[in-house]
Enzyme design. Structure first.
Site, PDB file in Angstrom:
ATOM      1  N   VAL A  77       0.895  -1.250   0.166  1.00  0.00           N
ATOM      2  CA  VAL A  77       0.071  -0.088  -0.050  1.00  0.00           C
ATOM      3  C   VAL A  77       0.812   1.331   0.055  1.00  0.00           C
ATOM      4  O   VAL A  77       1.811   1.475   0.809  1.00  0.00           O
ATOM      5  CB  VAL A  77      -1.033   0.026   1.252  1.00  0.00           C
ATOM      6  CG1 VAL A  77      -1.642   1.311   1.391  1.00  0.00           C
ATOM      7  CG2 VAL A  77      -1.834  -1.294   1.060  1.00  0.00           C
ATOM      8  N   CYS A  78       0.737   2.072  -0.662  1.00  0.00           N
ATOM      9  CA  CYS A  78       1.565   3.498  -0.911  1.00  0.00           C
ATOM     10  C   CYS A  78       1.397   4.326   0.289  1.00  0.00           C
ATOM     11  O   CYS A  78       0.347   4.477   0.584  1.00  0.00           O
ATOM     12  CB  CYS A  78       1.170   4.079  -2.325  1.00  0.00           C
ATOM     13  SG  CYS A  78       1.871   5.895  -2.320  1.00  0.00           S
ATOM     14  N   ILE A  79       2.667   4.661   0.973  1.00  0.00           N
ATOM     15  CA  ILE A  79       2.534   5.337   2.193  1.00  0.00           C
ATOM     16  C   ILE A  79       2.019   6.571   1.926  1.00  0.00           C
ATOM     17  O   ILE A  79       0.872   7.080   2.838  1.00  0.00           O
ATOM     18  CB  ILE A  79       3.696   5.199   2.787  1.00  0.00           C
ATOM     19  CG1 ILE A  79       3.712   5.978   4.381  1.00  0.00           C
ATOM     20  CG2 ILE A  79       4.907   6.048   2.081  1.00  0.00           C
ATOM     21  CD1 ILE A  79       4.878   5.603   4.933  1.00  0.00           C
TER      22      ILE A  79
END
Lengths: 130, 139, 102
Positions: A77-79
């Site tokens: 999941v992209c931070i």
């Protein structure tokens, strides 16, 4: 062959997560490797552990978690996208002084570099979005 | 292509949506800024409503959102200097290159001379350019 | 090798099919899926345009998405191949890159 998958929309509103799930299952069934599945934009919401869909509906977060466990998939999941939208793992919860975290089992939060790396390392990058 | 260490792939960032109405333009830019660190062969394409991302004089004061349009002019500092705008998309929208920001970079191989990095390309040239990419990321 | 282009929106709602047809290089493949399958059906105002594009591009449509929408595979434009998810994976592998028109 090594596939990278990008999912740009959240569950339920768009079909993208469902389509990606079917694609990944088919690819695994054919013996391909899934290098990474990267969740970006609203796609980060696929990683929430707090969704409670009706019992007669599919539970996408759970399906991804189970598939990841079974096949050792790397669900990232992209931070940056996750922070905006309130997706936190336990470490991020502490770092930002929040009192809850909501990342499902099998997902991890990491940077956009993971997307670029998937583009470099995978033989094919397939994007599912709106 | 072999995916060994040190491989350089052609990455294309395809931008087809106007800014602010959705987050895609901003989050595309965020990917591009990170991608610059990976020493890959990067091209940015702006087609359809994506051409509106590059308009000059964007002013977001009245909508409560951050104006990120200045970031495009910094792309040259990240060695991103192949920025393509589809000619037909501009024309269909009654725009010309004069409505867009001037984008430049400093060429380290040419005594840091300032050079243009925004290219208006026709449909056929863009078709060929997209087709030669190894990875296309669409926003 | 050539590129695989995917379109997942109805041409009645978005211009992605149109943009794809405009910018896909001759010899490329186009897969219509999700709401994109609507662009594969006969007798729509877009059918003629898709038929014409078939001289330059090969078209595929995802069967499960057709069925889910209550449409018939028999009503798919002649020359468009109906495929399943396994074929989708194969198409991806057979082409050198995938451009998703979003």
């Amino acid at each position: 062959m090594k596939f990278g998958i990008v999912i740009n929309e959240g569950p339920y509103t768009h079909q993208s997560s469902d389509s990606a799930l079917q694609f990944v299952k088919a690819a695994l069934g054919k013996g391909h490797e899934i290098f990474r599945i990267f969740f970006y934009h609203d796609g980060v919401n696929n990683g929430t552990d707090l969704g409670v869909p009706p019992q007669d509906d599919r539970n996408l977060a759970k399906e991804w978690s189970e598939l990841a466990e079974k096949h050792g998939l790397d669900l990232v999941v992209c931070i940056a996208a996750a922070q905006r939208r309130g997706m936190l793992d336990a470490d991020e919860m502490k770092r930002h002084g929040k009192n809850a975290s909501n990342l499902s089992k099998g997902f991890r939060i990491s940077g956009l570099g993971q997307l670029i790396e998937a583009g470099i390392q995978a033989d094919r990058l397939v994007t599912f979005g709106d | 292509m072999e995916t060994a260490e040190g491989v350089v792939k052609k990455f294309c960032y395809m931008n087809r949506k106007a800014p602010y109405g959705t987050i895609y333009a901003l989050e595309s830019l965020e990917v591009v800024l990170i991608a610059a660190a990976f020493d890959q062969d990067i091209s940015l394409v702006f087609a359809d409503d994506g051409v509106y991302q590059l308009t000059k004089d964007q002013d977001t004061d009245g909508i409560g959102m951050k104006n990120f349009s200045k970031t495009y002019s910094a792309l040259g500092d990240y060695d991103i200097n192949k920025i393509y705008v589809e000619k037909e998309s501009l024309e269909e929208r009654g725009l010309s290159v004069d409505d867009l920001q001037a984008l430049t970079y400093e060429d380290e191989d040419d005594d840091w001379a300032e050079k243009n990095s925004l290219f208006v390309v026709g449909r056929e040239e863009l078709t060929a350019l997209i087709d030669e990419q190894d990875v296309v990321l669409s926003f | 090798m050539t590129m695989l282009h995917t379109v997942n929106k109805s041409p009645f709602e978005r211009n992605t099919l149109e943009s794809c047809l405009r910018l896909a290089k001759k010899g490329s493949a186009v897969l219509l899926f999700e709401d994109g399958v609507i662009g594969a059906m006969q007798n729509t105002k877009f059918s003629e345009k898709v038929s014409q594009a078939m001289s330059d591009l090969s078209f595929y449509v995802l069967g499960p998405d057709i069925k889910a929408r209550g449409l018939s595979e028999k009503k798919v434009i002649d020359g468009i191949k109906v495929v399943d998810y396994n074929d989708f994976v194969d198409l991806t592998a057979e082409h050198n890159a995938v451009q998703s028109w979003l």
